[in-house]
Scaffold this motif. Structure first.
Motif, PDB file in Angstrom:
ATOM      1  N   ASP A   1     -41.653 -30.837 -21.837  1.00  0.00           N
ATOM      2  CA  ASP A   1     -41.945 -29.368 -20.947  1.00  0.00           C
ATOM      3  C   ASP A   1     -43.100 -28.657 -21.366  1.00  0.00           C
ATOM      4  O   ASP A   1     -43.002 -28.333 -21.279  1.00  0.00           O
ATOM      5  CB  ASP A   1     -40.386 -29.074 -20.823  1.00  0.00           C
TER       6      ASP A   1
ATOM      7  N   LYS B   1     -44.099 -29.093 -12.990  1.00  0.00           N
ATOM      8  CA  LYS B   1     -43.416 -29.674 -13.005  1.00  0.00           C
ATOM      9  C   LYS B   1     -42.193 -29.117 -13.208  1.00  0.00           C
ATOM     10  O   LYS B   1     -41.149 -27.985 -11.634  1.00  0.00           O
ATOM     11  CB  LYS B   1     -43.978 -30.983 -13.971  1.00  0.00           C
ATOM     12  N   ASN B   2     -41.504 -29.217 -14.850  1.00  0.00           N
ATOM     13  CA  ASN B   2     -40.256 -28.672 -14.935  1.00  0.00           C
ATOM     14  C   ASN B   2     -40.609 -27.988 -15.750  1.00  0.00           C
ATOM     15  O   ASN B   2     -39.747 -27.031 -16.702  1.00  0.00           O
ATOM     16  CB  ASN B   2     -38.720 -29.121 -15.075  1.00  0.00           C
TER      17      ASN B   2
END
Length: 254
Positions: free
Chosen positions: A210, A228-229
């Motif tokens: 991440d 995304k995350n």
């Protein structure tokens, strides 16, 4: 699994899908302690006697101030000052300077911790290492650790929560390892360590990826790509390392 007053906070922490269930518990314990001592408890003589003696660490003085109960804060500080002055007066009256040896004159301390102490400096050092909130957290936190190992042994439902969690911060991973020597049965250790190590390795890798994508997003070629995350990768990454919630706003009185 039948929840009780002892297991509910623990199962709630695992259901919260936090980066570390024990960070989640520790934050709740800290908030409970601050709410308690700056709520009705500051009017209780026995509580004030304890806080007068122990005081608070710098971190929790700041968090208590942020909480917003100015009257409670002032009462705590005032009676602590009264007790502190009485104790200091006793220390000063009993103080007698010691003669410095020839060896000590030539030996220079590289850090403050290496300085030779005297009764007053040692007393001051004790004041700086006691905190009512820290003590409350520590005494209760170990109970949740013990409950964790108890539920691991007795509850298949809790074992499932353990298998599904996001692992633990490095600090609480160390705590689990330290306690597992005596609190996990020998026959259960292979499965326990297999799950725990997999949780740590898998989720540390997840955080690392991440962070990597967060960095890559600053490349102009990725400006339109999905985050995304990774948007909260920094606060989650810090929590995973040292167990603190840097993104939390100050905890305030409701």
């Amino acid at each position: 699994m039948k929840d009780t007053i002892y297991t509910i906070p623990l199962t709630d922490a695992f259901h919260a899908e936090d980066e570390c269930p024990f960070c989640y518990i520790k934050r709740k314990l800290e908030q409970d302690a601050i709410s308690f001592i700056l709520g009705c408890a500051y009017m209780e003589d026995d509580i004030r006697a304890t806080t007068d003696q122990m005081g608070f660490c710098s971190e929790h003085y700041k968090k208590m101030y942020d909480y917003g109960n100015r009257l409670g804060m002032a009462l705590m500080l005032h009676t602590h000052y009264v007790a502190l002055q009485k104790e200091l007066t006793k220390k000063i009256e009993a103080f007698s300077p010691t003669k410095t040896s020839m060896f000590a004159k030539f030996k220079k301390a590289k850090t403050m911790d290496e300085l030779a102490g005297n009764p007053i400096s040692e007393w001051v050092n004790e004041q700086n290492h006691t905190c009512y909130v820290c003590d409350y957290i520590d005494k209760n936190f170990i109970r949740y650790m013990n409950t964790f190992f108890y539920l691991m042994e007795t509850s298949p439902d809790f074992m499932a929560l353990f298998k599904d969690c996001k692992g633990f911060c490095v600090t609480h991973f160390g705590d689990l390892m330290a306690l597992s020597d005596t609190l996990v049965a020998d026959k259960a250790k292979p499965e326990f360590y297999s799950i725990l190590f997999d949780k740590m390795q898998t989720n540390l890798k997840r955080i690392e990826e991440d962070l990597s994508w967060f960095i890559d997003k600053y490349d102009y070629r990725n400006k339109d790509a999905d985050w995304k995350n990774s948007k909260d990768a920094i606060p989650r990454g810090i929590q995973k390392l040292v167990g603190i919630y840097v993104q939390d706003p100050p905890f305030k009185e409701k």
